[in-house]
Design a protein around this motif. Structure first.
Motif: not given
Length: 271
Positions: A128-129, A151-156, A253-257
């Motif tokens: 459900d991200v 379908r997911v927002r990508v914040v760069t 919201t997920v932040a990728v490390v």
């Protein structure tokens, strides 16, 4: 926080490298690549796994821990120029004579497809991200995630000294930038890749974090979660931590490390 630095070669880069090598087939001459560091480690890891030789071109400014790891994995390392673009130019000049298979770190469909597996796994683990926050250098990881999660927002996320995508979005097309700052070794492409640009130009919501924000986020990841990351690997978390990106109430919201090839000696435990 999505911990993609806890994997083979210390970053997500091994995914695209394996995908490119296995899909195209590796000649007897092995693999060749240019890298700011992490891609070189990944290519050396793939070459070792496939029992083939590898040559990796890195700039003289590459982080010593990354260069040492490339060598320890068995690749021949050439240190050339002051940034990734210089290393890439030297690599390009060598490719034809070497007979080796060139693996690009971000601007190649098989590389992007390999990085897209990060998005596939993330979508399976967090179905459900709503939003994924991801650091951008050449753009391969962000583009892969955008493709995998349409379908997911990508914040760069970029720093002022590595803002190739932000600059391209502002002027309407990829242009060369001057690379600098704490994240330059991992996010320091002079120009966003042509393929990532085509994918991200209408998908990316761009934010900028400062070098100090990145270093503070890196320290916080260690203090709170005992996660060792390189500066560029902490950039996405920095965007959340500083409020450069503020999720709406209820926004998943997920932040990728995304990278851990670093010397942890400057991470000091704090109460």
């Amino acid at each position: 926080v999505y911990k993609r630095q806890l994997q083979h070669s210390g970053s997500f880069k091994v995914r695209g490298s394996f995908n490119s090598a296995l899909a195209r087939g590796v000649p007897e001459a092995g693999l060749i690549a240019a890298s700011g560091g992490n891609h070189g480690v990944a290519v050396a890891h793939v070459a070792r796994a496939l029992d083939v030789p590898a040559e990796v071109y890195v700039p003289r400014t590459a982080t010593p821990v990354k260069v040492d790891r490339i060598r320890r994995l068995g690749a021949v390392v050439h240190e050339v120029g002051d940034d990734y673009a210089d290393a890439q130019a030297a690599c390009d000049a060598r490719i034809a004579a070497s007979g080796a298979l060139a693996i690009h770190p971000y601007d190649e469909p098989l590389t992007v497809a390999g990085q897209a597996t990060v998005g596939r796994e993330l979508g399976a683990q967090v179905p459900d991200v709503d939003t994924v926050i991801v650091a951008v250098g050449g753009g391969g990881l962000a583009a892969g995630i955008a493709v995998a999660l349409p379908r997911v927002r990508v914040v760069t996320v970029e720093t002022p000294g590595t803002a190739g995508l932000r600059t391209a979005l502002e002027v309407g097309n990829p242009v060369e930038i001057t690379v600098a700052g704490v994240a330059a070794d991992s996010l320091g492409a002079r120009r966003i890749g042509a393929l990532p640009w085509e994918i991200l130009r209408d998908r990316a919501t761009s934010v900028i974090v400062t070098d100090d924000d990145v270093l503070a986020a890196r320290q916080d990841l260690w203090d709170r979660m005992q996660l060792v990351t390189e500066p560029g690997g902490a950039a996405a978390y920095a965007a959340l931590r500083t409020g450069a990106w503020r999720p709406e109430p209820g926004e998943r919201t997920v932040a990728v490390v995304c990278g851990a090839n670093t010397d942890p000696g400057d991470l000091v435990a704090r109460a």
